[in-house]
Design a protein around this motif. Structure first.
Motif: not given
Length: 151
Positions: A37, A40, A44, A50, A58, A60-61, A143-144, A146
């Protein structure tokens, strides 16, 4: 004995074929990835990848509103974690330009379906579907994404 040898060769070839297909992408992870975390949270804060795996990415935006996008092979799952945005999906891109072999961008979209996204929302966008963060009243959103690559 020859039958057993042929069966062993066939099974080995089948296993190698499946392993090769999985390592080339198709939305199937090629390895186990654990991202703590702390990492992450760091990613982020500025945005970025990620997980980068063949066929599965994946991200992190963190972004503001921007251009409309279209991807020939990238399917998205967006998971909102902060902020609010108006997302337009579908419709026709206005003055679209190819910016990469599998991608187009445009200043806007005519038509389409409008969604109001907020923290906790999830939306899926299939490949070949224009999408556009038209408005971001909170200035930025997090937001993530995927991204699953298809053929």
């Amino acid at each position: 004995m020859k039958i057993l040898l042929k069966l062993a060769v066939f099974l080995t070839a089948a296993i190698l074929f499946v392993a090769t297909a999985n390592s080339l992408g198709g939305g199937v992870p090629a390895a186990v990835h654990y991202i703590g975390h702390e990492q992450v949270t760091t990613v982020m804060a500025k945005g970025g990848p990620i997980v980068s795996d063949p066929g599965l990415i994946v991200l992190a935006n963190r972004r503001e509103s921007g251009q409309a996008e279209y991807h020939d092979h990238t399917n998205h799952v967006f998971i909102m974690v902060e902020g609010e945005a108006t997302l337009v999906v579908g419709g026709t891109m206005v003055d679209a330009k190819r910016t990469a072999p599998d991608q187009m961008r445009a200043p806007s979209i005519d038509g389409g379906v409008t969604y109001h996204l907020a923290k906790g929302d999830v939306i899926t966008i299939p490949a070949k579907t224009p999408h556009w963060f038209k408005e971001v009243p909170t200035k930025t959103i997090a937001y993530y994404a995927v991204n699953i690559e298809s053929e």
